[in-house]
Enzyme design. Sequence first.
Site, mmCIF file in Angstrom:
data_model
loop_
_atom_site.group_PDB
_atom_site.id
_atom_site.type_symbol
_atom_site.label_atom_id
_atom_site.label_comp_id
_atom_site.label_asym_id
_atom_site.label_seq_id
_atom_site.Cartn_x
_atom_site.Cartn_y
_atom_site.Cartn_z
ATOM 1 C CB ALA A 97 -0.890 -0.014 1.234
ATOM 2 N N GLY A 141 0.796 -4.893 1.086
ATOM 3 C CA GLY A 141 -0.380 -4.992 0.226
ATOM 4 C C GLY A 141 -0.095 -5.682 -1.099
ATOM 5 C CD GLU A 144 -2.139 -7.344 3.152
ATOM 6 O OE1 GLU A 144 -1.877 -6.203 2.728
ATOM 7 O OE2 GLU A 144 -2.632 -7.550 4.265
ATOM 8 C CD GLU A 164 1.845 -5.361 6.017
ATOM 9 O OE1 GLU A 164 2.594 -6.289 6.412
ATOM 10 O OE2 GLU A 164 1.149 -5.457 4.994
HETATM 11 N N1 CAA Z 1 4.636 3.259 -0.683
HETATM 12 C C1 CAA Z 1 5.039 4.413 -1.247
HETATM 13 N N2 CAA Z 1 6.172 4.549 -1.944
HETATM 14 C C2 CAA Z 1 6.956 3.453 -2.069
HETATM 15 C C3 CAA Z 1 6.612 2.227 -1.509
HETATM 16 C C4 CAA Z 1 5.385 2.138 -0.790
HETATM 17 N N3 CAA Z 1 4.936 1.005 -0.269
HETATM 18 N N4 CAA Z 1 7.582 1.336 -1.795
HETATM 19 C C5 CAA Z 1 8.491 1.991 -2.521
HETATM 20 N N5 CAA Z 1 8.127 3.268 -2.686
HETATM 21 C C6 CAA Z 1 8.824 4.323 -3.397
HETATM 22 C C7 CAA Z 1 10.014 4.862 -2.590
HETATM 23 O O1 CAA Z 1 9.587 5.809 -1.648
HETATM 24 C C8 CAA Z 1 10.867 5.430 -3.683
HETATM 25 O O2 CAA Z 1 10.332 6.669 -4.058
HETATM 26 P P1 CAA Z 1 11.310 7.972 -4.198
HETATM 27 O O3 CAA Z 1 12.222 7.607 -5.348
HETATM 28 O O4 CAA Z 1 10.370 9.078 -4.499
HETATM 29 O O5 CAA Z 1 12.037 8.075 -2.910
HETATM 30 C C9 CAA Z 1 10.640 4.477 -4.847
HETATM 31 O O6 CAA Z 1 9.424 3.798 -4.564
HETATM 32 C C10 CAA Z 1 11.731 3.454 -4.986
HETATM 33 O O7 CAA Z 1 11.890 2.799 -3.738
HETATM 34 P P2 CAA Z 1 13.304 2.591 -3.024
HETATM 35 O O8 CAA Z 1 14.232 3.719 -3.353
HETATM 36 O O9 CAA Z 1 13.041 2.349 -1.579
HETATM 37 O O10 CAA Z 1 13.802 1.265 -3.770
HETATM 38 P P3 CAA Z 1 14.801 0.148 -3.210
HETATM 39 O O11 CAA Z 1 15.060 -0.738 -4.374
HETATM 40 O O12 CAA Z 1 15.918 0.747 -2.484
HETATM 41 O O13 CAA Z 1 13.922 -0.684 -2.119
HETATM 42 C C11 CAA Z 1 11.932 -1.809 -1.317
HETATM 43 C C12 CAA Z 1 12.799 -1.432 -2.529
HETATM 44 C C13 CAA Z 1 12.688 -2.786 -0.416
HETATM 45 C C14 CAA Z 1 10.665 -2.462 -1.845
HETATM 46 C C15 CAA Z 1 11.592 -0.522 -0.492
HETATM 47 O O14 CAA Z 1 11.069 0.462 -1.373
HETATM 48 C C16 CAA Z 1 10.577 -0.738 0.582
HETATM 49 O O15 CAA Z 1 10.889 -1.262 1.634
HETATM 50 N N6 CAA Z 1 9.292 -0.335 0.324
HETATM 51 C C17 CAA Z 1 8.238 -0.439 1.301
HETATM 52 C C18 CAA Z 1 7.751 -1.866 1.459
HETATM 53 C C19 CAA Z 1 6.691 -1.923 2.521
HETATM 54 O O16 CAA Z 1 6.930 -1.654 3.693
HETATM 55 N N7 CAA Z 1 5.452 -2.311 2.108
HETATM 56 C C20 CAA Z 1 4.330 -2.426 3.014
HETATM 57 C C21 CAA Z 1 3.505 -1.167 2.943
HETATM 58 S S1 CAA Z 1 2.259 -1.137 4.194
HETATM 59 C C22 CAA Z 1 0.968 -2.051 3.559
HETATM 60 O O17 CAA Z 1 1.032 -2.572 2.460
HETATM 61 C C23 CAA Z 1 -0.254 -2.141 4.438
HETATM 62 C C24 CAA Z 1 -1.246 -3.168 4.014
HETATM 63 O O18 CAA Z 1 -1.258 -4.288 4.518
HETATM 64 C C25 CAA Z 1 -2.281 -2.886 3.023
#
Ligand code: CAA
Length: 291
Positions: A97, A141, A144, A164
């Site tokens: 998400a 998400g 999911e 999460e």
């Molecule tokens: N939401 C918003 N933006 C996201 C995102 C997310 N879930 N995941 C990645 N992005 C964005 C980053 O902010 C970044 O944007 P900017 O260039 O503007 O900074 C861009 O995508 C590229 O990401 P990274 O620079 O972080 O890329 P990376 O290759 O270094 O890392 C990754 C990749 C490990 C997937 C890392 O992006 C990450 O950990 N993302 C979050 C994963 C996460 O925690 N997901 C769970 C979300 S909560 C949820 O989903 C709740 C639910 O149950 C519904």
Amino acid sequence: MNTLRTLRPLASRFQPCTLPKTIRQFSATSSKSYEYILVSEPKPGVGQVTLNRPKALNALCTPLITELNQALDEFNTSDSVSVILLTGSEKAFAAGADIKEMAPLTFSEAYKTSFIESWSQLTSRVKKPIIAAVSGHALGGGCELAMMADILYCTEQANFGQPEIKLGTVPGAGGSQRLTRAIGKSRAMELILTGKSFSGADAARWGLAARAFSDHAALMEGALKTAETIAGNSRVAVIAAKEVVNKSQDLPLRDGVEYERRVFHSLFGSKDQKVGMQAFAEKKKPEWTHE
Ligand code: CAA
């Protein structure tokens, strides 16, 4: 639909999806335009939705989910589509998400607007089978969403997880329920409490994924091949088969078997059952009418 309408103003307030209009894509099958997904029909009977928000690794902001719901609804009612393939890019199926959209939300906003409830439309309204083809990140998400599909295919290197807990929250789109049912309580508890990722190879070994492929090209080829095979069957029987298998997730065994028998009986009323059994007796290929 009310939920979608109420979420739109919230989403635009936080400006979660800010990709340029130049990536706006037009569906091959309709005049509808989409900003965050691509829609195509790569093979006869196969509708494909590709998540396309590359700058955010396909993070699932509310407008993207709204588009996905619309595209799935369209395929669900289309006369030319029997099965739906849902995929992302080689790098990311979806990284979860949209954290930037969620960060400022308050309890009352989330509660009053039923935040994330529209995600459940993805599975509750679509009668045709959905195959998820997962490469790269499928986190939160994203994991999911993949688990909502009827068949999950992935690459061996795919990066699944429910991280999460590291954001101070818990899965919100069914992760704690579907992951636990698929891989067992102890493993799911370990993954959800630590936020650790697991590979596509693990997903296949644990039964979460039906198959893990060596790379992205093999994944897409394999997913399309399965989709084509399903699309070659009677659409009436395919929809009924999805329905009865899914009932096994909700009903106790005795009720599930009873439910299956009722659906089996009802299919004697379809033309395709007559076509299929007659073709077998005559050693011919069945010509389905999907009736
Ligand atoms: N939401 C918003 N933006 C996201 C995102 C997310 N879930 N995941 C990645 N992005 C964005 C980053 O902010 C970044 O944007 P900017 O260039 O503007 O900074 C861009 O995508 C590229 O990401 P990274 O620079 O972080 O890329 P990376 O290759 O270094 O890392 C990754 C990749 C490990 C997937 C890392 O992006 C990450 O950990 N993302 C979050 C994963 C996460 O925690 N997901 C769970 C979300 S909560 C949820 O989903 C709740 C639910 O149950 C519904």
